[in-house]
Design an enzyme around this catalytic site. Structure first.
Site, mmCIF file in Angstrom:
data_model
loop_
_atom_site.group_PDB
_atom_site.id
_atom_site.type_symbol
_atom_site.label_atom_id
_atom_site.label_comp_id
_atom_site.label_asym_id
_atom_site.label_seq_id
_atom_site.Cartn_x
_atom_site.Cartn_y
_atom_site.Cartn_z
ATOM 1 N N HIS A 40 49.995 2.036 -11.416
ATOM 2 C CA HIS A 40 50.129 3.417 -10.910
ATOM 3 C C HIS A 40 51.085 3.482 -9.730
ATOM 4 O O HIS A 40 51.131 2.607 -8.879
ATOM 5 C CB HIS A 40 48.784 4.074 -10.621
ATOM 6 C CG HIS A 40 47.967 3.474 -9.510
ATOM 7 N ND1 HIS A 40 48.183 3.768 -8.190
ATOM 8 C CD2 HIS A 40 46.919 2.628 -9.545
ATOM 9 C CE1 HIS A 40 47.279 3.128 -7.451
ATOM 10 N NE2 HIS A 40 46.508 2.415 -8.232
ATOM 11 N N GLU B 6 46.769 8.390 -9.532
ATOM 12 C CA GLU B 6 45.594 7.631 -9.963
ATOM 13 C C GLU B 6 44.468 7.743 -8.944
ATOM 14 O O GLU B 6 43.302 7.918 -9.287
ATOM 15 C CB GLU B 6 45.977 6.150 -10.160
ATOM 16 C CG GLU B 6 44.858 5.273 -10.723
ATOM 17 C CD GLU B 6 43.936 4.700 -9.666
ATOM 18 O OE1 GLU B 6 42.867 4.173 -10.033
ATOM 19 O OE2 GLU B 6 44.247 4.780 -8.453
ATOM 20 N N ASP C 94 46.183 -3.292 -12.043
ATOM 21 C CA ASP C 94 45.807 -2.523 -10.851
ATOM 22 C C ASP C 94 44.646 -3.182 -10.127
ATOM 23 O O ASP C 94 43.604 -2.581 -9.897
ATOM 24 C CB ASP C 94 45.452 -1.080 -11.236
ATOM 25 C CG ASP C 94 45.106 -0.226 -10.010
ATOM 26 O OD1 ASP C 94 45.557 -0.572 -8.895
ATOM 27 O OD2 ASP C 94 44.382 0.773 -10.171
ATOM 28 N N HIS D 252 43.347 0.129 0.194
ATOM 29 C CA HIS D 252 43.198 1.468 0.777
ATOM 30 C C HIS D 252 43.225 1.479 2.303
ATOM 31 O O HIS D 252 42.663 2.384 2.922
ATOM 32 C CB HIS D 252 41.913 2.153 0.276
ATOM 33 C CG HIS D 252 41.907 2.411 -1.198
ATOM 34 N ND1 HIS D 252 40.929 3.132 -1.831
ATOM 35 C CD2 HIS D 252 42.777 2.030 -2.182
ATOM 36 C CE1 HIS D 252 41.194 3.187 -3.139
ATOM 37 N NE2 HIS D 252 42.307 2.517 -3.367
HETATM 38 ZN ZN LIG Z 1 44.906 1.131 -7.726
HETATM 39 ZN ZN LIG Z 2 43.349 2.345 -5.190
#
Ligand SMILES: [Zn+2]
Ligand SMILES: [Zn+2]
Ligand SMILES: [Zn+2]
Ligand SMILES: [Zn+2]
Lengths: 479, 479
Positions: free
Chosen positions: A285, A331, A359, A430
């Site tokens: 993504h 995503e 991912d 993140h």
């Molecule tokens: Zn991801």
């Molecule tokens: Zn993520």
């Protein structure tokens, strides 16, 4: 349309593999020697690839953070389109879609009172704002969401709920499901008890001062309250203070809902020579959270799968079926690109042979899992034989396939998962700390080799991989 | 007042140690068996101490960041005073002094142009501000301060100088001197070339997104320009962009000079029974930078040396000479507490027998170094014999002793250094990430055992440790 009969395979014959001691193991189809040789060449080229690493460097350096629906995600699409065209994929294209935007604002918190000190927090994606001058409230700690669910209605009136469950470290990220669930569901549960805000311990395995963002959501008909994650050391700090007695926190969050904005998927492919309508999907993504530069999530997946496609193109081998690269948009905020892709391509989903998304960071692939019809396991086992020299094991036939292939899987498309070593993934995931310096060239090369071999073989087997009857859907996604 | 004659020692006789093969090595004085037994008891108690760890937990949890001259440093002094009195040190006291305050403000930066993305920076301590809406300028990179010094006058007119030398990792922190020098001196050098701002690569060994603060200074008669540190990943990012061509940065820093504010040292002691006027000094610094909670810098030193003093007190052994704990204020901004202590105690500095500060993190002690008169090395070697069971080696007789003992050393006071393993120290040093979770109980216990043994033996030997002639001063400090 249903799976082809084994006997009709052109280049395959089945065989029963034997261990050195002669015991029978899983069936492994025998591949055409030419395919085996091509796979070996792709492996070797992958292990010395320079393209994938360079792509990750480019995306993170020239674009950086690219939040779903933002100008920077749009810049990333243009970057990807130009990059793919420069790599020789003339038919590369953007498939746009509309989504509801969200933008981060101020996010500050501090302990109030004698032990006054700042807390490092970040708004969860989609969170509503506090008033502009923040809220001040007592904090009540829960060691899990179940505890919060058990709290009496009204018991959190005017208070902030603090849900404090730490993610444990694992190679396959198996602890993420639970903590991800807490991130998504705590706000509405807390609001039902009267809370005016939610703090969760970051869904992260590190002990750095970086809070981990990630999407949350609100249930209809329940008050929406602001929600943020504390870094692990800050969650520790709050827990220690609460052990001493009460604690008050002042918290300010000013994110904004933006209304309709543009996002999009970027697509490139190598057309199949014999069955161009049959499609093998690989990809990653393109969007990232806004705190870091999205190197491991998911610049790595973009670089790995793009480089794998380019490797196959440059090898001079022509696949029988089409190999399609999809770089999904949006995503992180709910698989919006994945849903848009499935919708836009609904008429050709029956021709989607198998799909795999990269991912789960930038670590080495250590396990090959699939979700295919039982009858075709000998063929996935044969693919695994060609991945084994890369140090990859053969896992179960219960793969998720990556978050962006979920809508495909739900529509009956078989999936594969090249499981990356995620032991350290949730140290960075993140956070602002997800940056290019975390990428290791040799690990990326091994991933590229694995994707190239997988995609090449899947595109050249005359197997559909579809189960006779769809297996029951299982949970499990690491976005 | 000069050193006593060896023959006059009451509890010691000298002996020549031999290795198993009979080769002669350094002289080691023989200790009174009672002292050896007491040292063994202190070692054992230190290794199971719970107090030191708890003190670090308390200081970081209840006070947190405590910038020199701030209200929070004042709160830390009150916390220390109360803690010491609660531990039974009734004569614990604060020795206040005045200093020039400084407070951090907004600190943001971003790359301007196509590759727009935020940069993580932090103002260097003492930096002046930019205009409130920041400055935008082209960045010129220098791989070392020497390169910047060699730049022609006027060549940086209107530009930002970026000094990009990375600190290398070492156990004893030996790379810090150079990079610390760059942090302190780049602003005035850059200003002389016409620069309007300075960015340095953080003085840090990590690859986290935390910028490392630390003091800088301005030379008289040269324009003062704002100065900040980039995190290592951000310095990498800027370097990558500059490899592609030019890069512009927008930077806003709004720190403030506050004028005269209060700081202070906190002192406690165990009075000597035979020579109370003779003083052994141990301690750490109470202030911290404002970004983290000062756990490894220098909550650890405070906890270790306070717990060592308490351990000796609780052992029931009475030292012949006074053991004094000094918790210095305002170390980070120029050893202000250390200078104030030396000034306030100038009349008793001749009676300061030996001094050692713990200010290099929370890692295990691995090396015992001293700076004493050659004639007294057999006695420091004898002390080392009692540290050796803790896994501590015997280093050279060239110790710095810790930053806050520099003014004492300059005044002729012998020093010792219990070198901690600093391999990871500069991963955390002066960042938001310097928090309590980085503290390891067993490592702290080993430190406490070492300080208790050192202080106990130093307080009970009839040795002055002073060299016959003062050795030439050497550089080397890790604050
Ligand atoms: Zn991801
Ligand atoms: Zn993520
Ligand atoms: Zn320091
Ligand atoms: Zn220090």
């Amino acid at each position: 349309m249903k799976r082809m009969i084994l006997g009709a395979c052109l280049v395959l014959s089945t065989a029963i593999a034997t261990t050195p001691t002669g015991a029978q193991t899983s069936s492994v189809a025998t591949l055409d020697p030419a395919l085996v040789e091509q796979a070996a060449k792709l492996r070797a080229k992958g292990l010395s690839d320079q393209q994938g690493y360079k792509l990750i460097e480019g995306l993170t350096t020239e674009i950086g953070p690219r939040l779903a629906g933002s100008d920077r995600e749009a810049a990333a699409r243009q970057w990807a389109l130009k990059t793919l065209k420069d790599l020789g994929f003339e038919t590369a294209r953007i498939e746009p879609f509309t989504m509801d935007g969200w933008a981060r604002g101020v996010e500050t918190a501090r302990i109030v009172g004698e032990a006054v000190q700042p807390l490092h927090i970040t708004a969860l994606g989609g969170s509503v704002a506090t008033p502009e001058d923040g809220i001040t409230a007592q904090v009540v700690r829960f060691t899990d969401l179940y505890e919060l669910e058990a709290a009496p209605k009204g018991s959190l009136d005017g208070k902030i709920a603090f849900v404090d469950l730490k993610l444990y470290r694992s190679q396959d990220g198996s602890g993420y499901g639970n903590t991800n669930y807490i991130r998504g569901n705590s706000p509405s549960v807390a609001a039902q008890k009267g809370a005016v805000g939610v703090l969760i311990r970051s869904v992260g395995t590190d002990s750095h001062r970086f809070p981990h963002t990630g999407g949350t959501r609100y249930k209809d008909g329940i008050a929406k309250i602001p929600a943020a994650a504390l870094s692990n050391p800050d969650a520790d700090q709050l827990a220690r203070l609460l052990e001493r007695g009460t604690a008050q926190v002042h918290m300010t969050l000013t994110p904004k809902a933006l209304g309709p904005v543009q996002s999009g998927n970027v697509i490139a492919e190598i057309k199949g020579t014999e069955q161009p309508e049959k499609i093998i999907v690989i990809g990653g993504h393109l969007d990232s959270w806004d705190l870091g530069t999205g190197a491991v999530d998911d610049g790595a997946g973009v670089g790995i799968t793009t480089a794998a496609l380019k490797l196959i193109k440059d090898s001079g081998f022509a696949p029988k079926r089409t190999i399609r690269l999809v770089l999904w948009g949006a995503e992180e905020v709910g698989l919006l690109g994945a849903r848009a892709y499935a919708e836009a391509h609904k008429d050709e989903l029956a021709d989607h042979v198998i799909a795999a998304e990269s991912d789960f960071g930038a670590g080495r692939v250590w396990d090959f899992r699939t979700r295919v019809g039982e009858e075709d396991l000998p063929f996935t086992n044969a693919i695994h034989r060609q991945l084994r020299p890369l140090g990859i094991g053969r896992g179960a036939n219960d793969a998720g396939g990556g978050p962006d292939v979920i809508p495909l899987r739900m529509a009956g498309v078989p999936v594969a998962a090249l499981y990356q070593d995620g032991t350290d993934y949730f140290d960075l995931h993140h956070t602002a700390n997800d940056t290019f310096d975390k990428i290791d060239l040799a690990d990326i090369q091994q991933n590229i080799a694995a994707y190239a071999v997988f995609a090449w073989l899947a595109a050249n087997l005359d197997v559909e991989f579809r189960p006779q009857a769809d297996a029951p859907e299982q949970a499990g996604t690491q976005n």
